[in-house]
Design a protein around this motif. Sequence first.
Motif: not given
Length: 764
Positions: A322-347
């Motif tokens: 919906x948003x086309x936000x590359x951060x969320x798009x990356x989280x869809x394909x690449x976040x794993x057991x670390x979780x989406x929040x960690x994927x976004x915050x640790x970057x």
Amino acid sequence: MDEELVVRAATTFVHAAGTEAWEGVRWRLVEMFRRVRDDDSTLLPEMPNGSYAGDTESVPTWQICLRELMENDSGAAAELRSLVGELSASAPAEPHGPAGTPVAVRNLVSGGTAHGPIVQAGAISALTFHTTAYPGALPDPESWPTPGGVDPIALGVRPAHRAPGHPPLPAYVLRDRDHDLDAALSEARGGGLVLLLGEPFTGKSRTALEAMARGSAGRRVFAPPRGTDLRGLPALLQGRPERYLIWLDDLDEHLGDGGLEPRLLAQLTALHVVVVATMREDAYDACRTQPGGRVLDLAHIVELAREWGPAERERLAREAARTGDPRLIGAVSSSGSEGVAAYLALGPLLWDEWWRARRPDRHPRGHALVRAAWDLARCGLTGPLSKGLLLKAHEEYADVAGMERESVEDAFAWAVERRHGLLSLLVRATGDTWRAAPFYVETVSPIQELPDVPGPLWGCALEVARMDGAYDYAEVAAKARVAFQRAADAGDASALHNLGLLAESLGEGDEAERWFRRAAEAGEARSAGRLGRILAERGEGKVAESFLEAAAEAGDAEVATLLGKLLRDRAERWFAAGAGHGSAEASHLLGDLRLGQGDVYGAHHIYLDAAEARYEPVARGMGIVHLLLRENKTAEVWMRRAAALGDECAADFLHPVSDDTVEDAIGYFQDDAERGEGLDAGNLGVLLEEHDRPDEARTWYLKGYKFGDAYGAFRLAELHKKAGEDAEATAWYRKAAALGHPGAKRALGEAPAPESNGPADQSK
């Protein structure tokens, strides 16, 4: 520009130096300045020493920096107001001078315990004393924002990478526990403590703040800094008609003296105040055993998992689309057991650590290895990368100094270390292969302003894509073309050369020639060599010469050889023309060329023309020809004539041959043969074989073959053939043929026998 805000913020920041509150907001200011500054200089102005927190000397510097920040970031004003409000809430009142600036007050109390109040002031006039039950000033509740007006980052949400065209934080995606959290807030609407519990980097703060925004409309929110004395809150809120909410991110930092405890919570609950808090699980376990942790028994606890479930990931995918936000798009394909929040915050944290590691005293080689993996991924090599490829590629970064100070082992250890136990910069794939961290490839790369991938690194990527069927070479080549074209448009001559190489690899001959010509005209010697070779192969040798000469003078050995061959061919053509028109000197020089090419009979025939014209300098050449034809007496006659003309080489020939022994000859070859230099191992084998020492010869032939000498394999085949070992002989002939030996190819029937020039007229 809000000049009043600039002055107020500068004064507040300087006055807060050295306090706990300042340390709490300092990193957020760093992030704000980093958004508008490209260099890696110190981001914040120098602060006064904490013991002189009232110093005003740095206020003007701060004002200049804050004006720059507000001019380049439209959202900075709101963030600055929030930070000023936070610092003002935690700071006691301070004296001011005539212009409204803080007055530096420095007093010293010594000599034991002070009895009674101590007053510090720059000037004292009329005094009014107000006594309060508890120390520390709490801000007027009328100034507290509503849940919809708070800044999530100011209240503890970790920032994600900024994405142009998108808000600072990605859109919130509902978690499975949001229903339970909403229910807990609804149950506590008459007052109480709601605690969101989870591991670090699970998104606790964002989740709790979003729940507050949904279910606490109309309440005013107070978010006290760490260490604020909360005991004055009941008296402050007593009798007020509005509803309030206290936000305590990391609750463990708000327990103990002056913090939240059961009696204070009961007083706030009686006033219908809701306390919303977050806490790490390890901190929760530690606090439960401490006296200050008894208030936790009164909390309504909701636990938040780090790893996202299927339904949560489905909602994430819908929001990303919906948003086309590359951060969320990356989280869809690449976040794993670390979780989406960690994927976004640790970057952002990992990016900052990687970027600063390039300094010579940190991890420059580790920085370059990670950068090589990331850049190869940008080129299209998103699969596993061999260690050898990374080691080759990481040497291409001329801007990274000090790599020699860090070992390869230490660099890899640093790169693969899991930060916060969750994410690393370099990920081991299988065996000794590696890949770039997914958070970088999917999220950081499309957002950050990154340095261009160096041309040699594109060359590595193209070579791998051409050899590895797992990649689409045309796709990688298309990416390379765009990068090279951009660099060429910026005036990079080497990019023009790379465009030529790329077109050549794709079979686009005319296009390649066009790029090589442009690069050569721009002074690119490598392209001059390429263009010269193209022209020479097309039969335009004379046109090619100037280009080949430019490349040869720049040190290209292969081009220099090609140029020499072209000039030799031209020389041979003109020597033949001169000889045809009766020039004895031309006949002599043409004969030398033919003799150097191994055409003994042809050289003899041409030398005869010079001799018949009584051209005496041909004498040595005639002598060499007769030596090669084993006509020693005839050769000696010609050599004496040459020696009489002053030819020192011919004179040396006439000296008696030295009486060297076989052992002398062995010594001549052996040192270089043992080092694997030149052709001496094979030559030593021939010497030993000729003197009936075949077993020793076999050892040196094998050594020569291992050093890449095809003749060693050929001689081993010949030895096996003499011994009647046909299968072994054939195997060695094949090894020699694989190295290009013509004799081996003839033995296998893969090449015709050499043509003979026939016997020469030996009447002279």
